[in-house]
Design an enzyme around this catalytic site. Structure first.
Site, mmCIF file in Angstrom:
data_model
loop_
_atom_site.group_PDB
_atom_site.id
_atom_site.type_symbol
_atom_site.label_atom_id
_atom_site.label_comp_id
_atom_site.label_asym_id
_atom_site.label_seq_id
_atom_site.Cartn_x
_atom_site.Cartn_y
_atom_site.Cartn_z
ATOM 1 N N GLU A 1 30.075 40.939 37.948
ATOM 2 C CA GLU A 1 30.156 42.022 36.885
ATOM 3 C C GLU A 1 29.900 41.255 35.465
ATOM 4 O O GLU A 1 31.119 41.339 34.566
ATOM 5 C CB GLU A 1 31.721 42.307 37.095
ATOM 6 C CG GLU A 1 32.766 41.042 37.665
ATOM 7 C CD GLU A 1 34.270 41.214 38.052
ATOM 8 O OE1 GLU A 1 34.640 40.908 36.998
ATOM 9 O OE2 GLU A 1 34.458 40.221 38.696
ATOM 10 N N CYS B 1 35.505 42.733 41.264
ATOM 11 C CA CYS B 1 34.949 41.581 42.418
ATOM 12 C C CYS B 1 34.328 42.119 43.684
ATOM 13 O O CYS B 1 34.406 41.371 44.895
ATOM 14 C CB CYS B 1 36.290 40.297 42.582
ATOM 15 S SG CYS B 1 36.509 39.877 41.202
ATOM 16 N N HIS C 1 39.616 37.794 49.357
ATOM 17 C CA HIS C 1 38.819 37.013 47.310
ATOM 18 C C HIS C 1 39.597 36.115 47.251
ATOM 19 O O HIS C 1 41.031 36.329 47.337
ATOM 20 C CB HIS C 1 39.094 39.157 47.253
ATOM 21 C CG HIS C 1 38.987 38.471 45.755
ATOM 22 N ND1 HIS C 1 37.688 37.779 44.957
ATOM 23 C CD2 HIS C 1 39.185 38.409 44.788
ATOM 24 C CE1 HIS C 1 37.983 37.562 43.790
ATOM 25 N NE2 HIS C 1 39.379 37.662 43.772
HETATM 26 N N1 CAA Z 1 53.806 21.915 40.556
HETATM 27 C C1 CAA Z 1 53.667 22.987 41.731
HETATM 28 N N2 CAA Z 1 53.994 24.580 41.461
HETATM 29 C C2 CAA Z 1 53.429 24.948 40.138
HETATM 30 C C3 CAA Z 1 54.014 23.848 38.947
HETATM 31 C C4 CAA Z 1 54.168 22.236 39.792
HETATM 32 N N3 CAA Z 1 54.017 21.428 38.346
HETATM 33 N N4 CAA Z 1 53.913 24.790 38.425
HETATM 34 C C5 CAA Z 1 54.362 26.326 38.374
HETATM 35 N N5 CAA Z 1 53.368 26.145 39.613
HETATM 36 C C6 CAA Z 1 53.470 26.799 40.741
HETATM 37 C C7 CAA Z 1 53.665 27.865 40.290
HETATM 38 O O1 CAA Z 1 55.263 28.721 40.904
HETATM 39 C C8 CAA Z 1 53.318 29.660 40.722
HETATM 40 O O2 CAA Z 1 53.516 29.860 41.876
HETATM 41 P P1 CAA Z 1 54.065 30.580 43.002
HETATM 42 O O3 CAA Z 1 53.212 31.930 42.430
HETATM 43 O O4 CAA Z 1 53.383 30.968 44.912
HETATM 44 O O5 CAA Z 1 55.359 31.138 42.309
HETATM 45 C C9 CAA Z 1 52.123 29.336 40.429
HETATM 46 O O6 CAA Z 1 52.246 27.789 40.502
HETATM 47 C C10 CAA Z 1 51.362 29.626 39.202
HETATM 48 O O7 CAA Z 1 51.797 29.802 38.358
HETATM 49 P P2 CAA Z 1 52.046 30.734 37.118
HETATM 50 O O8 CAA Z 1 52.766 31.735 38.003
HETATM 51 O O9 CAA Z 1 53.217 30.241 35.700
HETATM 52 O O10 CAA Z 1 50.729 30.182 36.867
HETATM 53 P P3 CAA Z 1 50.940 31.114 35.105
HETATM 54 O O11 CAA Z 1 51.560 32.056 34.899
HETATM 55 O O12 CAA Z 1 50.104 30.222 34.278
HETATM 56 O O13 CAA Z 1 49.102 32.263 35.440
HETATM 57 C C11 CAA Z 1 47.655 33.031 37.019
HETATM 58 C C12 CAA Z 1 48.586 32.316 36.709
HETATM 59 C C13 CAA Z 1 48.582 34.752 36.313
HETATM 60 C C14 CAA Z 1 46.772 33.464 38.720
HETATM 61 C C15 CAA Z 1 46.465 33.210 35.778
HETATM 62 O O14 CAA Z 1 45.712 31.673 36.288
HETATM 63 C C16 CAA Z 1 45.816 34.120 35.801
HETATM 64 O O15 CAA Z 1 45.655 35.695 35.013
HETATM 65 N N6 CAA Z 1 44.650 34.342 36.707
HETATM 66 C C17 CAA Z 1 43.764 34.942 36.194
HETATM 67 C C18 CAA Z 1 43.660 36.504 36.874
HETATM 68 C C19 CAA Z 1 43.570 36.486 37.679
HETATM 69 O O16 CAA Z 1 43.276 35.549 38.790
HETATM 70 N N7 CAA Z 1 44.742 37.331 39.390
HETATM 71 C C20 CAA Z 1 44.349 37.480 40.052
HETATM 72 C C21 CAA Z 1 44.919 38.416 41.446
HETATM 73 S S1 CAA Z 1 43.207 39.799 40.753
HETATM 74 C C22 CAA Z 1 41.817 39.420 41.062
HETATM 75 O O17 CAA Z 1 41.558 39.123 42.209
HETATM 76 C C23 CAA Z 1 40.542 39.366 40.985
HETATM 77 C C24 CAA Z 1 39.375 38.672 40.015
HETATM 78 O O18 CAA Z 1 39.247 37.689 40.923
HETATM 79 C C25 CAA Z 1 40.697 38.297 38.301
#
Ligand code: CAA
Length: 382
Positions: free
Chosen positions: A79, A111, A233
């Site tokens: 992609e 993906c 994945h």
């Molecule tokens: N210590 C330990 N854990 C902590 C922490 C700390 N100090 N602070 C936060 N965390 C944890 C949170 O509790 C959370 O865990 P859970 O999901 O188990 O509750 C985790 O860390 C992530 O925290 P947030 O959800 O607050 O993180 P975020 O809002 O910054 O975003 C994300 C995370 C949404 C994955 C972001 O990185 C993102 O948008 N990534 C790209 C999209 C993606 O990867 N999506 C996955 C599904 S889609 C897919 O699979 C296709 C693809 O390849 C893109």
């Protein structure tokens, strides 16, 4: 006829950023990345590596001269391809010196592209049992500096040889797939970066997993106990763990969770490689896990937009001997970047005006790399 994975290997670029360094620079607690997302390092591609060179670099590790003669289908699942028209597989086909009497195509569905390629390759080998198909998953995952997705970036390629009577994994015909038109993650033609609705994408990943896993189990009348391991994945390793937790309890199925941990070994150090992430996880499991011949592995593929598929494979007796040995060595040889070097590498770009750009390739030690851009054409070293 049994068809499946005869060989598999991966390539990751020679640079990485430690997630603790990224966390420090972004003012985030490092545990959020290492525990919350479950990622330790992120592969960073230099400007001399693109989806074509990474794909060829992964494939050259696994192919023999005899393979090059018997491959008559080359599929690149990506992609982050470099051309809207010409398939990157045609260039990879040339770079590797594959038999010219071959088909070469590129497949796109986020993906999921490489999984679609594998299923097509299976059909091709079923019709042409003496032939082999090369499926390559190659991607650079870019969300942008300081973006929410930044800690889930990565880069790399996995090469998979599909053949009859495979040495590693027979892919069973039982499979379940599901499509729904959603916008959880996408990249318009004009953008170098992916757009994503992070939370929504996580929810959709889980929804698609539930859909295809449940359907597969109903159709096959199998249960959790029929599986030695599950691979997912892996956009980041915690995502797969969350999916596994929806079908298994950690106390009752400790082995499944141990095998899952083994299946994230390379992903934790490479990051999201989109189309190749599921297969990087499979390589991790095969190399680092303690599985046995005859074990059944479940595979969940998810491509945003979105298509999901759950399928399965049976490990073959001599699978350990068929694996490439140097993946750890390749990762250990990588150079660690500081945040400034990472940002500079991230911001480096190729010219788009048709003039002549000669790249600095002095630090390139990979088999294949990009060395020039001229007249809107990429010129590679081989
Ligand atoms: N210590 C330990 N854990 C902590 C922490 C700390 N100090 N602070 C936060 N965390 C944890 C949170 O509790 C959370 O865990 P859970 O999901 O188990 O509750 C985790 O860390 C992530 O925290 P947030 O959800 O607050 O993180 P975020 O809002 O910054 O975003 C994300 C995370 C949404 C994955 C972001 O990185 C993102 O948008 N990534 C790209 C999209 C993606 O990867 N999506 C996955 C599904 S889609 C897919 O699979 C296709 C693809 O390849 C893109």
């Amino acid at each position: 006829m049994n068809i499946g994975i005869d060989k598999i290997g991966f390539y990751a670029p020679a640079y990485y950023l430690d997630m603790t360094k990224l966390a420090e620079a972004r003012g985030v607690d490092a545990n959020k990345y290492t525990i919350g997302l479950g990622q330790d390092k992120m592969a960073v591609p230099p400007i001399t590596q693109d989806t074509i060179t990474m794909g060829a670099n992964a494939a050259i590790k696994i192919l023999s001269k005899a393979d090059l003669e018997s491959i008559d289908l080359v599929i690149l699942g990506t992609e982050s391809g470099i051309d809207q028209s010409k398939a990157g597989a045609t260039t990879i086909h040339h770079m590797l010196g594959i038999n010219p009497r071959a088909r070469a195509i590129e497949m796109k569905q986020a993906c999921y592209g490489a999984t679609a390629g594998i299923q097509l390759a299976k059909g091709h080998v079923a019709l042409n049992p003496t032939k082999k198909a090369l499926v390559i998953a190659s991607d650079i995952s870019r969300y942008g500096l300081n973006s929410g997705g930044e800690p889930t970036q990565g880069a790399g390629a996995v090469a998979i040889l599909i053949a009859a009577d495979p040495k590693i994994l027979i892919l069973e015909n039982d499979t379940s797939y599901f499509t729904d038109d959603i916008l959880d993650f996408w990249r318009p033609n004009y953008s170098d970066f992916a757009f994503v609705d992070g939370k929504y994408s996580n929810e959709q990943y889980q929804r698609f997993f539930e859909e295809v896993y449940t359907d597969y189990m109903e159709k096959t009348q199998r249960s959790l106990d029929d599986f030695a391991a599950f691979t997912f994945h892996i956009p980041y390793s915690k995502m797969g763990l969350k999916a596994l937790r929806t079908i298994a309890d950690e106390e009752d199925h400790a082995t499944l969770f141990k095998n899952f941990k083994d299946s994230t070994y390379y992903n934790r150090s490479v990051g999201n490689i989109y189309a190749g992430s599921l297969y990087l996880s499979l390589v991790s499991l095969l190399e680092k896990g303690s599985l046995h011949a005859g074990d059944r592995i479940g595979l969940f593929s998810y491509g945003s937009g979105a298509v999901g598929e759950f399928f399965s494979g049976i490990l073959q007796p001599d699978y350990k001997n068929a694996l490439v040995a140097d993946h750890d060595e390749m990762l250990q040889k990588r150079t660690a970047l500081n945040i400034k070097e990472y940002e500079a590498m991230f911001n480096a770009s190729l010219i788009k005006d048709g003039s002549h750009q000669i790249l600095d390739t002095r630090n390139e030690s990979s088999d294949f790399y990009l060395k020039e851009v001229k007249h809107h054409q990429r010129i590679y070293n081989k």
